[in-house]
Design an enzyme around this catalytic site. Structure first.
Site, short mmCIF file in Angstrom:
data_model
loop_
_atom_site.label_atom_id
_atom_site.label_comp_id
_atom_site.label_asym_id
_atom_site.label_seq_id
_atom_site.Cartn_x
_atom_site.Cartn_y
_atom_site.Cartn_z
N HIS A 30 27.83 -23.68 11.54
CA HIS A 30 28.19 -22.42 12.19
C HIS A 30 27.99 -21.27 11.20
O HIS A 30 28.87 -20.96 10.40
CB HIS A 30 29.63 -22.44 12.71
CG HIS A 30 29.97 -21.24 13.54
ND1 HIS A 30 30.49 -21.32 14.81
CD2 HIS A 30 29.84 -19.92 13.29
CE1 HIS A 30 30.67 -20.11 15.30
NE2 HIS A 30 30.30 -19.23 14.37
N HIS A 32 25.47 -17.41 11.07
CA HIS A 32 24.54 -16.55 11.82
C HIS A 32 23.50 -15.98 10.88
O HIS A 32 23.85 -15.48 9.80
CB HIS A 32 25.31 -15.40 12.47
CG HIS A 32 26.36 -15.86 13.44
ND1 HIS A 32 26.19 -15.83 14.80
CD2 HIS A 32 27.60 -16.39 13.23
CE1 HIS A 32 27.27 -16.31 15.40
NE2 HIS A 32 28.15 -16.65 14.47
N HIS A 210 31.05 -20.05 21.09
CA HIS A 210 32.25 -19.50 20.45
C HIS A 210 33.33 -19.43 21.53
O HIS A 210 33.07 -18.95 22.64
CB HIS A 210 32.02 -18.06 19.98
CG HIS A 210 31.15 -17.91 18.77
ND1 HIS A 210 29.84 -18.24 18.74
CD2 HIS A 210 31.43 -17.38 17.54
CE1 HIS A 210 29.33 -17.96 17.54
NE2 HIS A 210 30.28 -17.44 16.79
N GLU A 213 38.44 -17.85 19.65
CA GLU A 213 38.44 -17.09 18.37
C GLU A 213 39.39 -15.90 18.54
O GLU A 213 40.43 -15.84 17.90
CB GLU A 213 37.02 -16.63 18.04
CG GLU A 213 36.93 -15.81 16.74
CD GLU A 213 35.52 -15.25 16.48
OE1 GLU A 213 34.70 -15.24 17.41
OE2 GLU A 213 35.28 -14.80 15.34
N ASP A 291 30.31 -18.78 8.76
CA ASP A 291 30.11 -17.81 9.84
C ASP A 291 29.14 -16.68 9.45
O ASP A 291 27.98 -16.71 9.86
CB ASP A 291 31.47 -17.26 10.30
CG ASP A 291 31.46 -16.77 11.74
OD1 ASP A 291 30.44 -16.93 12.41
OD2 ASP A 291 32.50 -16.24 12.20
N ASP A 292 29.60 -15.68 8.71
CA ASP A 292 28.75 -14.55 8.31
C ASP A 292 29.05 -14.24 6.84
O ASP A 292 29.72 -13.24 6.53
CB ASP A 292 29.07 -13.32 9.17
CG ASP A 292 28.87 -13.61 10.64
OD1 ASP A 292 27.72 -13.66 11.09
OD2 ASP A 292 29.88 -13.81 11.35
N1 ADE Z 1 28.45 -13.18 15.81
C1 ADE Z 1 28.46 -13.27 14.47
N2 ADE Z 1 29.67 -13.68 14.03
C2 ADE Z 1 30.44 -13.86 15.14
C3 ADE Z 1 31.77 -14.27 15.35
N3 ADE Z 1 32.60 -14.60 14.36
N4 ADE Z 1 32.22 -14.32 16.62
C4 ADE Z 1 31.42 -14.00 17.63
N5 ADE Z 1 30.15 -13.61 17.49
C5 ADE Z 1 29.66 -13.54 16.25
ZN ZN Z 2 30.18 -17.22 14.63
#
Ligand code: ADE
Ligand code: ZN
Length: 354
Positions: A30, A32, A210, A213, A291-292
Site C-alpha cells: 500500500h 501511492h 481504501h 480510514e 502509504d505516501d
Molecule cells: N491517496 C493517497 N493517499 C491516500 C490515502 N491515505 N487515503 C486515500 N487516498 C489516498
Molecule cells: Zn493509501
C-alpha cells in the site's frame, strides 16, 4: 474499551533492532506512486514543466506537507501530481521509486497510481509504456520489483469507467495487476463503484479499496459486500463494529495498515499508540505499509520502527512483514522464492545476534 496511554517519546528503541529492521527484506502493498515522490523532485519537475506551485522555494513547498485532514491531503497530492507532465517524467519517478524502495531492502511493491492524473497529458498507452519502462530499468538498476494498481479517485465517480479502461489496458500489457479505490472517503461510499468493480473482477483484475480510514465500519462493509475487495486500505475503524471485526477475522482479509499516515492525517491522535495492536489482538490479518512516505515524513523501515517504539517485538514485526508478502498478488511460486531468501536472512541475522 479505551486505549492505555503511552508517551511515545518516552520509548526508545535498541539500535540493534533498528538496524535489523532497516536491513530486513521487505514487501510493500500500500503505497501511492505520486505520494512517493520526494518533495525535491516535485519541486524540480514543477520548474522544468513550468507548473506553478503555491510556493516560491523548496522549503515553502515542504511546509505544505502539514495536513489538516484527508481532504486537505488529497488537494496537495493533486497539486504535486500536476507537476508530473510527460511520459519521461513518469519513467523517472518509477525509477526513483525503485531506488528508494531498494534503499530499504523492499524487494517487491504493489503501487497505486491515480489512473486519471495523466488524462489531459497523454494517452493510456503512453502511460502504460512509461510505467513499464520505468519498472524495467529501475528493477535492473536497483533490484527491486514493482507491479501497479490502477486507482479510481472516489471523489471523481463519473470517471470510474475511464479508470477501468486504463486498468484493463495495463493488465493486457502485464504492468497492472489490480483496480483500487482511493481519494476522499467521506461522501463517496463503496456502493457507488459496485458495477465497475464487478466488471474488473470479471476481467481478472485483483481488487482493493481504501475503507475505514476516515469513515467508519459501514465503509468497510461496503468494500467487502459490494466491491468484494480482497484487501482493505487502512481499515482501522473496523474496530468500531464487533460483527465486522468478526467477519474480517474469519475471512482473514488483509488490512493495509499505515501508522504514520494515520497520525499525519489526524485519523489517530499522536498521543495514542496505533490501534494496530488491538487489531492484531482481535485476530485480524494486518500488513504494514507507508502509504505516501515523503508526504508523511516516513518510509517503510520507519513504520516498523514506530511499532517497535510502541512495544512490538522483533518476532511480531517479522510476522507483519511475512503477512505483507503473503498478501501480495504474486503467484505462489514467486512468494515461495522470496520466502526462502527471507528465511536465509532470518537465520543469518539471528546467528549474528548470538
Ligand atoms: N491517496 C493517497 N493517499 C491516500 C490515502 N491515505 N487515503 C486515500 N487516498 C489516498
Ligand atoms: Zn493509501
Amino acid at each position: 474499551m479505551g486505549y492505555h496511554f503511552v508517551d511515545l517519546h518516552d520509548r526508545t528503541m535498541d539500535q540493534t533492532l533498528a538496524n535489523r529492521l532497516q536491513a530486513m527484506p521487505k514487501a510493500e502493498i500500500h503505497i501511492h506512486l505520486m505520494g512517493a515522490i520526494a518533495a525535491e523532485i516535485v519541486y524540480q519537475m514543477a520548474q522544468k514543466n513550468r507548473v506553478r506551485l503555491p510556493a516560491t522555494s523548496l522549503e515553502e513547498w515542504k511546509s505544505f506537507y502539514k495536513f489538516r485532514d484527508l481532504a486537505h491531503f488529497v488537494e496537495i497530492y493533486a497539486i504535486a501530481s500536476q507537476c508530473i507532465q510527460t511520459p519521461e517524467d513518469y519513467i523517472l519517478i518509477v525509477e526513483q521509486f525503485l531506488k528508494h524502495q531498494s534503499e530499504h531492502n523492499i524487494q517487491y511493491s504493489e503501487v497505486h497510481f491515480g489512473t486519471l492524473l495523466h488524462l489531459n497529458k497523454f494517452s493510456d498507452d503512453e502511460l502504460i509504456e512509461a510505467l513499464t519502462i520505468g519498472a524495467r530499468t529501475g528493477e535492473t538498476q536497483y533490484g527491486s520489483r514493482v507491479k501497479f494498481i490502477a486507482s479510481i479517485s472516489r471523489h471523481q465517480p463519473h470517471l470510474q469507467s475511464r479508470a477501468l479502461d486504463c486498468a484493463l489496458r495495463g493488465q493486457e500489457k502485464g504492468a497492472i495487476v489490480g483496480l483500487g479505490l482511493a481519494g476522499v472517503e467521506t461522501g463517496y461510499p463503496p456502493e457507488d463503484f459496485t458495477e465497475t468493480f464487478a466488471e474488473a473482477k470479471r476481467q481478472g483484475l485483483r481488487v482493493v479499496a481504501h475503507a475505514g480510514e476516515t469513515e467508519g465500519a459501514s465503509s468497510v462493509w461496503g468494500a467487502l459486500k459490494n466491491l468484494h475487495a480482497e484487501r482493505i486500505g487502512h481499515g482501522i475503524r473496523c474496530l468500531e463494529d464487533a460483527s465486522l471485526v468478526e467477519e474480517l477475522r474469519i475471512l482473514q482479509i488483509p488490512l493495509e495498515v499505515s501508522p504514520q499516515s494515520n497520525y499525519c492525517l489526524g485519523v489517530v491522535p499522536r498521543s495514542q499508540p496505533h490501534p494496530i495492536r488491538q487489531m492484531i489482538d482481535a485476530g485480524l490479518y494486518c500488513t504494514l505499509n507507508s502509504d505516501d512516505p515523503p508526504m508523511f515524513n516516513t518510509h517503510l523501515t520507519n513504520e516498523y520502527q514506530t511499532l517497535a517504539t510502541q512495544g512490538f517485538s522483533w518476532e511480531e514485526l517479522w510476522q507483519l512483514n511475512l503477512n505483507t508478502l503473503e498478501a501480495t498478488f504474486l503467484s505462489e511460486t514467486e512468494k515461495a522464492t522470496y520466502r526462502t531468501q527471507w528465511q536465509e536472512f532470518l537465520q543469518q541475522s539471528s546467528a549474528a545476534l548470538t
